[in-house]
Each structure stands twice: as C-alpha cells, then as structure tokens.
Design a protein around this motif. Structure first.
Motif, short mmCIF file in Angstrom:
data_model
loop_
_atom_site.label_atom_id
_atom_site.label_comp_id
_atom_site.label_asym_id
_atom_site.label_seq_id
_atom_site.Cartn_x
_atom_site.Cartn_y
_atom_site.Cartn_z
N ALA A 81 -7.00 -8.87 -9.25
CA ALA A 81 -7.75 -7.75 -9.41
C ALA A 81 -6.84 -6.71 -10.28
CB ALA A 81 -8.21 -6.96 -8.16
N GLY A 82 -5.66 -7.07 -10.82
CA GLY A 82 -4.66 -6.19 -11.59
C GLY A 82 -3.64 -5.76 -10.96
N GLY A 83 -3.37 -5.79 -9.66
CA GLY A 83 -2.45 -5.30 -8.89
C GLY A 83 -1.16 -5.52 -9.30
N GLN B 209 -0.47 5.55 -2.84
CA GLN B 209 -0.59 4.67 -3.95
C GLN B 209 0.23 3.19 -3.47
OE1 GLN B 209 -0.24 6.19 -7.63
NE2 GLN B 209 -0.60 8.12 -7.07
N ILE B 210 1.19 3.24 -2.28
CA ILE B 210 1.90 2.15 -2.15
C ILE B 210 1.71 1.81 -0.59
CG2 ILE B 210 4.22 1.26 -1.90
CD1 ILE B 210 5.14 3.45 -4.03
N VAL B 211 1.71 0.57 -0.50
CA VAL B 211 1.60 0.15 0.93
C VAL B 211 2.56 -0.98 1.21
CG1 VAL B 211 -0.07 -1.95 0.69
CG2 VAL B 211 0.10 -0.77 2.81
N ILE B 212 3.16 -0.81 2.34
CA ILE B 212 4.32 -1.63 2.82
C ILE B 212 3.64 -2.73 3.97
CG2 ILE B 212 6.51 -1.99 3.97
CD1 ILE B 212 7.42 1.10 3.07
N ILE B 213 3.67 -3.99 3.43
CA ILE B 213 3.12 -4.85 4.39
C ILE B 213 4.32 -5.18 5.36
CG2 ILE B 213 1.79 -7.06 4.67
CD1 ILE B 213 0.21 -4.82 3.42
N LYS C 240 10.51 10.85 -1.80
CA LYS C 240 9.42 11.62 -1.41
C LYS C 240 8.09 10.83 -2.00
CE LYS C 240 12.00 15.13 0.24
NZ LYS C 240 12.05 15.16 1.53
N ILE C 241 8.05 9.71 -1.89
CA ILE C 241 6.80 8.96 -2.18
C ILE C 241 5.93 8.72 -1.12
CG2 ILE C 241 5.90 6.85 -3.42
CD1 ILE C 241 8.22 6.91 -5.22
N PRO C 242 4.77 9.25 -0.84
CA PRO C 242 3.89 8.77 0.17
C PRO C 242 3.70 7.21 0.06
CG PRO C 242 2.94 10.56 -0.98
CD PRO C 242 4.09 10.06 -1.82
N HIS C 243 3.25 6.82 1.27
CA HIS C 243 3.23 5.26 1.46
C HIS C 243 2.42 5.10 2.82
CE1 HIS C 243 7.41 6.23 3.05
NE2 HIS C 243 6.95 5.53 3.74
N ASP C 244 1.70 4.09 2.93
CA ASP C 244 1.28 3.54 4.04
C ASP C 244 2.20 2.21 4.58
OD1 ASP C 244 -0.90 5.24 4.54
OD2 ASP C 244 -2.37 4.09 3.33
N ILE C 245 1.89 1.89 5.86
CA ILE C 245 2.71 0.99 6.39
C ILE C 245 1.74 0.16 7.18
CG2 ILE C 245 4.72 0.03 8.10
CD1 ILE C 245 5.86 2.76 7.70
N TYR C 246 1.44 -1.27 6.82
CA TYR C 246 0.58 -2.14 7.57
C TYR C 246 1.41 -3.24 8.54
CZ TYR C 246 -3.39 -5.40 8.11
OH TYR C 246 -4.26 -6.15 8.45
N GLU D 219 -6.91 -1.17 -2.18
CA GLU D 219 -6.76 0.20 -2.39
C GLU D 219 -5.59 1.14 -2.72
OE1 GLU D 219 -7.63 1.14 1.84
OE2 GLU D 219 -9.62 0.25 1.85
N TYR D 220 -4.60 0.00 -3.20
CA TYR D 220 -3.19 0.75 -3.65
C TYR D 220 -2.83 0.03 -5.01
CZ TYR D 220 -2.93 1.51 1.52
OH TYR D 220 -3.31 2.20 2.91
N ASP D 221 -2.05 0.94 -5.60
CA ASP D 221 -1.56 0.28 -6.83
C ASP D 221 -0.47 -0.56 -6.62
OD1 ASP D 221 -3.32 2.24 -8.12
OD2 ASP D 221 -1.95 3.98 -8.16
N ILE D 222 0.41 -0.41 -5.72
CA ILE D 222 1.61 -1.27 -5.60
C ILE D 222 1.56 -1.63 -3.95
CG2 ILE D 222 4.20 -1.49 -5.46
CD1 ILE D 222 3.88 1.16 -7.48
N VAL D 223 1.97 -2.94 -3.88
CA VAL D 223 2.05 -3.94 -2.50
C VAL D 223 3.32 -4.18 -2.26
CG1 VAL D 223 1.34 -5.62 -0.91
CG2 VAL D 223 -0.34 -4.36 -2.31
N VAL D 224 4.15 -3.66 -1.46
CA VAL D 224 5.49 -4.20 -1.09
C VAL D 224 5.27 -4.81 0.19
CG1 VAL D 224 7.77 -3.48 -0.45
CG2 VAL D 224 6.49 -2.19 -2.18
N TRP D 225 5.43 -6.55 -0.04
CA TRP D 225 5.39 -7.16 1.05
C TRP D 225 6.45 -7.90 1.69
CZ3 TRP D 225 -0.09 -9.89 1.94
CH2 TRP D 225 0.05 -10.60 3.13
N PHE D 226 7.18 -7.67 2.58
CA PHE D 226 8.41 -8.30 2.98
C PHE D 226 8.44 -9.12 4.41
CE2 PHE D 226 10.20 -5.85 6.59
CZ PHE D 226 9.36 -4.79 6.80
#
Length: 865
Positions: free
Chosen positions: A338-340, A263-267, A287-293, A308-315
């Motif tokens: 879209a309410g992200g 539910q989380i992607v790290i940009i 222990k939280i699954p996440h994707d890395i872009y 596609e994700y509930d939370i976007v962490v962009w650093f």
C-alpha cells in the motif's frame, strides 16, 4: 514559631545555631541547625552548608548506634557515619544536588526515634554560603502538594476516541494530595509550551484540600483547551501550577501530551520486555507523537491497522527463535504493497525471514541472510541516505547477543551499513514503498560515545525519518551548534529590535572549524521546522552571530530560529530556540484623584492602576501634568517611576495654585517601548474650602396662599468661590416652623423640586433649602411659609361673604348667603368668609349665624384660619 527564609549566618564568625522541635516545645529531644563553611580553621571540614544535628539528652552517649545522643542528619541519606564508611563527606551538609529540604518525608527525616512525626521542617534551603536562608518550621507552615494522578481526555468535547487530535477541545483533570497544612482556595493553572494551544479554562479552583494526606480534584471542573486545526502533530509540554492562599506551598509539574493523530507506530515485538524504551525516548526527544502496539498483548497487527500510519517501526528485541508468524509477514507485505514506510530491526530477523519466506525478504527488503556475526562497530556507507559519514556502536548494557550479516538480494536495495570485516547490516529501498532492514537491534545503539565519533540513536532516527519523509526532522551529527542567544536583548521573551542579533556556540569534537552556516526563522512550532520568515541560505564563514534579515517580525508574535553549521564534511544538527517579539505594554486606568475631583492639598498624589506587559517585562511609569485641557502648557512631569504593588503613584513635585484646574495623564514603559497614554483626567486644587454662597427661595413665595397640595419648589442656584465646586441641595418642609415635627427632606442637584406627594389641604407649611459643596460645607436659605388652600382670602374673622374691601359683615353679606343657598346665586369669593360658623360647609346654619350676629347681638363669627 515558624520562620520564613530565616537568615542563618556562618557559625564560624557568628556562634549561632537554631533549635527546633514540635510546636516549639523544649525537652530532651530536638534538632540543632548551624551553618558550617569551609573557611579559616574550618577549611578542613568535608563540605559547606547547613549541618543538622538530632539531639536526645536522654541518652548518655553515642554508644547506641540506633539512638545517639548527638546524631548528624546526613543530607545524602547514606548513613555513612553509622556504617563507618567514612568520617563525613561533602554530601552530609544541606543542600546537595536538588535536595534542599529536611522534612518528615525526606531521607533522613524529621521524625522522632520512635517514628512519630514532629511536624518539624527545614526546607527551601538556599545554596551554601556564608549567609544562608531556610524556612524553619515547628509546625507545618505550608501545604505540601503532589499531583498523584492526571488525565487528558477528549471525552467531553471531542470524539472520545482517546486520541488528542487537531481541531479538538480537550480537558485535563488531576488529583492533588496534600501532606502538610490544610490549604484553602487551592487553584490550578495550566500553560502550554506551544503558543498555538489556546485555553478557554486555564485556571480552576478546587477549594480546600485538607492537610495530613487529604486529596482534591478538578474532575467536575476540568481545565479546557483547544488544539487548532492547523496544529502540527507534536508531543506538547504543559506546565500545571498548584497554588493556594499560602504562597509557600506552590508547586509546578510538567506533563506531556501526544497531540495530533500519530503518523508513526512502534510495533513492540520484544516478547514483553522493555527494549522499546530507547526508541520511545528518541521520539520523545523529537517531540514526535507515536503509538505503541504491544504484540505480546495484542497479537499480530493487521495490514489494515498498519496502513493507518505513515511509518511503521517494527523491532524484535532480544534474540529468540520463531519471532514472526505468517500473519506478521502478511501484515508487513500488505502495508508495503500500500506504499508504506517500514523499518524492521532485530537480531535473527534476517535468518528467520530467509527461512520462513525467502521471497518476502528478498522482494520487500532487498536482502537475505548471510551469517550471525557480532562486531562492536558498524560503518555507514559513503553517499547513502542514512549511513553516510557515521559509524555506530553498541551500548555495553544492551541486549545485542546475536546480530547478523546480510547480502544484497534484489535490484534497488542499497547497503547503508556494513561491518569493517564485511557483511551488510542495513539495507534500504526507495520505490513504490520504502523499507529499511537492520540485522541488529536499533535499540542497542550507544548514545554515550559521541566523543569517539559514534553517532547517537537520535542521529540515526533523524536520518531514517528524513528518508521516510517525516516532516523536516533535524540531523544530529558532529559538529554541534547550541546556546543560541540574543546578545542585544533583555531576554528572548521580549525581543525589541526589528532585526535581532542571533548568536550561537559552535563546537566540533575533532577540532574542525566552522566553514559554513545556515539560519532559518519561522512561525511554526518545535514540531515542524519552519523558515517562512527568513532563509539565509548557506553562508560561508566562521562567524558565530548574524543579524536577522527577513520579513517583518510582528510585535507580540513568537518565532523559532534554527541554526546549523558545516565543518567541510558534516552539517551539525539544527539547534533551535524560540523568541517572542516585544509588545508595547498596556497602560492602566487612572484611579485617584477621580476626574474633576477637588483635592485638599496643593501637591496631590496621582495614582494609576498597574499596567500590563504581554512579555512580562518590568514596567516603569511616566506622568505629565498641565494647566490646560489641550495639554500645551506643561506644569511638571516625571519619568521611570517604579511600579507599585497594586497601583503606582507620584506626588506632584511642585506646589499647585489654589482653586485652579489641572489635567494629567500617564503611560508605562517596558524599557524598549511605551504604551499609549492613559485617558486625560482633571482635578481642582481646593486646599482651603469655602462654603456655597448665599442664595434665595423663589417659589412658593413667603406667606403665599392657594398653593395647592402639589407645590413646585423653586430657588436660586448657589454659587461657590471655589473653582467648579459643584453643589447639591437638600430641601426641607414641615408644618412646624422650627422643623421639629414631621419634616420632609429630599436631595437634588436641580433648583426645582416637586415630590409628587400630596400635602394637606388648607394647611400652612414652612420650607428651606441647604446648598452643599463637594467638601460637605453648606449654606442655608431663609425660611418661607405658604398655605396649600385658600386660607389666605379670609381676613380677621369670617363673614365678609360678598368680599367687600372694608371687610365688613353686614346685611349685604346676609343677602349674598341667601342667594347662594336658596336661589343658586354666585358662590362666595372666599369659602372661609362664607363659612361663617366655621363648621365646614356654607349652608343655612351660616345664614342663622349671621342673622343672629347682625340683628340680635349674637356672637362674632370665628377668626379666619
């Protein structure tokens, strides 16, 4: 020879050292191993443990620093003695830290000075003590496994999208390398740290893995497991254990898998650097699954991708110009429209966005650029969702060179963090979407200064995730609760009490006492905080233990307890641990004596296969023996017999009565609960065996005739003086009265037998029966004979065709044959009497024979068969 867990006493009191070299050969080069302890006159040596010397008697001394006469194999591998750093330190003896082996792949290693291997090993070294243990090899005594590659996959049973999703069946494959001894029957077993994971194939066997660098793989036979549809997204921990026929080579290795659609992607927008790692580590801690872009590889993400994700962490990582493209801004704007939930963090981001698209930063992040300003401390603002009560600092070794200050720029923005000298560094917004803008790199937050009151990255992210409504993530603040334990239980894996006592340790770096606390117990996982079993509510007090007071805890079920404490200002992080309610053990099966068996001693050994305990508790065994089937009359019993290796036995402790029947059962105990009793089994005491009693043959009776070619044999049932000593029978029949010729034999439990095999017609047979008891003692009947045909009607000699009582051969017999042969008269009662010449058929030759005998003095008819 190789020696496993050899005792190595202190050489100070026992002048002993152990010499080792390849294959046990004796030469000028070898290793010496001794146990040196800091004691008495040796109290001044640098350290205690095994001291390993490399000796080469071909050298005259130690003048050649690359090839000594006597070298110390220093455990730390720093070669301080060779480099004149010191004259020895505590890290020169074995073991140190996690290093407990001196092998051909360690540093230092067991190779010769010329680099050739010796296959000599000193491994599995025990902690330093006056008596130490180690495996000493002169050739490899075990395999040396290492997992060189592994892969989880959803290709075989899932949707093959590369994501381990809930409801999928997944596979795990690996390659294992073996450096040492060839290993047979190599087996891998995988377990999960989460009880919701179920394995259909947890164990695979990959056969033989050749030593000396051979590889084995389970690609063709993967480990298979299911992820339930109710599973909460989690980074799950798995443990794979590799074993073989050689137990010394066993290894275990942990692997992790992101389960559930993240539910989380790290940009990752750090221009190819590695500043994402602190963020990744924090999500790993949770222990939280996440994707890395990786934007440096993939270009700007699209709004559709972010959605596609509930939370976007962009650093954005280190300071640099032209970080964002128009496509980046469009994607972020589309995501928030879209309410992200968007976290944007980085140096120079406020300045660049204020320059490139001021409306965007003001509208969506409620902020604008004020100035560049570096200050080592950032203060959370009181009453805010994220910053309340905490302060942040930078790690000295991170990339923070150009953090910024901002101003609030639109309605709804909240200043979460500010500098002590003024200026906003963190702004949140909670509306139709949620946004959070940090004008510094969140990757730079120190986690090393908690003692000075600085919050860790985990604390900040926990609050961020709570702000973004991600599950129920714990806050990580001072004070602290840890070391949850179960004082009244043997272990947390087998909690026996229905109301267990939870105990914890409370600490506060500021010395503030615990004022309140809260306890929750649930059946969820570590990835979701569950309180479905018990919610204590917020309780007042400084106690450090509490009795469970919730719903019924089911035997065999695993639960999670979490506890937090309040010091009047802050709540601690939740401290969590798992526990499993004890399950009654399962009793094994009775193996000896088998049911209704006769035992040859009056104090027999009763054996039951070992039971099973789901919690892995140590089991003991209880036995009961009775002399009645209703188990009302107890003869003897015993409790707490320790478990045996394969089965567990008890020798009856009182003499039992000869020829009596006894009944027994057993059960197991794990110290808290008993199993059900085993099935009831019985046996007979038969210390002094008696053979079966004599018995008689019934049919065919002795010397009987006209039995036919398919006789049914019948005899009496044999009895036995020994109680319930059952018998089986062996029947013999033969044409030889001594049973020396062709003899037929058959075994049966019945007293009646028909083989279904045709006997010869008109032949005399002899038969007898043996009765055998359970001890193979036997009793034989008398021998009877019978004739299958009518041979018994012929008396003395042939010729009494009319069957007169006097057995005379005269004119009346001649008349009888004439009538039978020529006028259709009655057949002779006895064929053999009518077969006067003994040639088989009754015909004119018999008429001639009898005429010759009666009227002309011819020969007498042949004798009867």
């Amino acid at each position: 020879m190789n020696q496993n867990q050899l005792e190595i006493p202190s050489s100070y009191y026992n002048a002993t050292s152990f010499r080792r070299w390849e294959n046990g050969s004796v030469g000028q080069q070898y290793f010496l191993i001794e146990n040196r302890q800091k004691t008495d006159k040796d109290s001044g040596i640098p350290g205690s443990g095994l001291l390993i010397y490399h000796i080469d008697e071909s050298q005259w001394g130690n003048s050649d620093e690359t090839h000594y006469l006597v070298a110390i194999e220093q455990a730390d591998g720093d070669f301080d003695l060779e480099n004149d750093v010191n004259s020895g330190d505590f890290e020169d003896v074995w073991p140190i830290y996690m290093k407990n082996e001196f092998t051909d792949i360690s540093t230092p290693n067991t190779k010769k000075y010329n680099g050739a291997p010796t296959n000599t090993l000193v491994w599995d070294i025990s902690p330093a003590d006056s008596l130490m243990y180690a495996n000493l090899d002169i050739s490899y005594s075990a395999p040396r496994f290492s997992i060189t590659s592994s892969e989880f996959s959803d290709a075989l049973y899932g949707n093959n999208n590369g994501v381990a999703e809930v409801g999928e069946t997944l596979t795990f494959t690996f390659t294992v390398n073996n450096l040492w001894l060839t290993a047979d029957n190599v087996t891998a077993e995988m377990v999960s740290g989460n009880p919701d994971i179920t394995f259909s194939t947890p164990i695979v066997n990959i056969g033989t893995v050749v030593g000396g660098g051979g590889n084995g793989s389970n690609v063709g036979i993967p480990i298979v497991f299911d992820v339930p549809i109710t599973y909460d997204p989690c980074i799950d921990s798995f443990l794979i254990t590799i074993t073989s026929d050689n137990p010394l080579g066993e290894i275990s290795q942990g692997v992790e898998l992101h389960i559930g659609t993240p539910q989380i992607v790290i940009i990752d927008d750090d221009n190819g650097e590695l500043w994402e790692q602190p963020i990744v580590n924090t999500f790993g801690n949770f222990k939280i699954p996440h994707d890395i872009y990786d934007k440096s590889l993939l270009g700007s993400p699209t709004a559709a991708y972010l959605n596609e994700y509930d939370i976007v962490v962009w650093f954005t990582g280190s300071n640099r110009p032209d970080i964002f493209s128009a496509a980046d801004i469009t994607a972020m704007q589309g995501y928030m429209d879209a309410g992200g939930n968007m976290l944007l963090s980085g140096q120079s981001v406020a300045e660049e966005l204020s320059s490139d698209d001021l409306n965007f930063i003001q509208t969506y992040f409620k902020a604008e650029y004020y100035s560049d300003f570096f200050y080592p401390e950032i203060l959370g603002q009181n009453g805010t969702v994220i910053g309340d009560g905490i302060k942040l600092g930078y790690d000295n070794f991170t990339n923070q060179t150009s953090p910024e200050r901002m101003n609030l720029a639109d309605v709804g923005g909240v200043s979460e963090f500010e500098l002590p000298v003024g200026g906003v560094t963190g702004v949140s917004y909670d509306g139709s979407y949620k946004s959070l803008l940090f004008s510094f790199g969140i990757e730079g937050i120190t986690s090393k200064s908690e003692g000075l009151g600085y919050a860790t990255s985990d604390t900040v992210f926990a609050r961020i995730l709570e702000f973004f409504d991600y599950g129920d993530v714990n806050n990580f603040t001072n004070p602290n609760v840890d070391l949850i334990s179960f004082p009244n239980e043997v272990s947390s894996s087998s909690v026996g009490s229905s109301a267990p006592l939870f105990s914890w340790n409370y600490a506060d770096t500021n010395g503030i006492s615990q004022l309140q606390y809260q306890v929750q117990v649930g059946s969820g996982t570590f990835c979701i905080n569950s309180n479905d079993m018990w919610e204590s509510g917020i309780l007042t007090g400084s106690v450090d233990s509490i009795l469970y007071d919730g719903a019924i805890l089911e035997a065999g079920s695993s639960y999670y307890v979490r506890i937090r404490a309040y010091n009047g200002t802050d709540w601690s992080s939740w401290s969590r641990t798992t526990f499993t309610m004890n399950t009654a053990p399962v009793v094994g099966a009775i193996t000896a004596p088998s049911n209704n068996m006769h035992v040859t001693g009056n104090q027999p050994l009763l054996t039951i296969s070992n039971g099973y305990d789901p919690n892995g508790d140590v089991l003991t065994y209880d036995y009961e023996i009775y002399d009645d089937s209703l188990l009302t009359s107890l003869v003897s019993s015993v409790t707490s017999i320790p478990e045996g290796t394969v089965g567990t036995s008890w020798m009856v402790d009182v003499p039992l009565v000869e020829d009596a029947r006894y009944f027994w059962r057993a059960r197991v105990s794990d110290g808290a609960m008993y199993s059900e009793y085993s099935q009831i089994s019985s046996f007979y005491v038969n210390e002094f065996n008696q053979p079966p009693n004599a018995f008689n043959l019934i049919a065919p009776s002795d010397e009987s005739v006209s039995i036919g070619q398919f006789p049914t044999f019948v005899w009496d049932r044999s009895t036995d003086a020994d109680a319930a000593d059952s018998s089986y029978y062996t029947i013999f029949y033969s044409e030889d009265s001594l049973f020396g010729g062709t003899t037929y034999s058959f075994n049966t439990n019945d007293t009646m037998f028909n083989s279904g095999l045709a006997l010869f017609d008109n032949v005399v047979y002899y038969w007898k029966v043996y009765a055998f008891d359970l001890s193979q003692d036997s009793t034989m009947t008398a021998v009877y004979s019978f004739n299958t045909g009518a041979g018994g009607c012929c008396l003395d000699t042939r010729g009494n065709v009319d069957n007169d009582p006097g057995d005379n051969t005269d004119i009346s017999d001649l008349v009888y044959i004439v009538a039978f042969v020529f006028t259709g008269g009655a057949a002779p009662v006895c064929d053999d009497e009518g077969n006067v010449d003994g040639l088989g058929d009754i015909d004119i030759s018999d008429l001639v024979y009898i005429v010759d005998f009666i009227f002309t003095g011819g020969p007498q008819p042949p004798t009867c068969p």
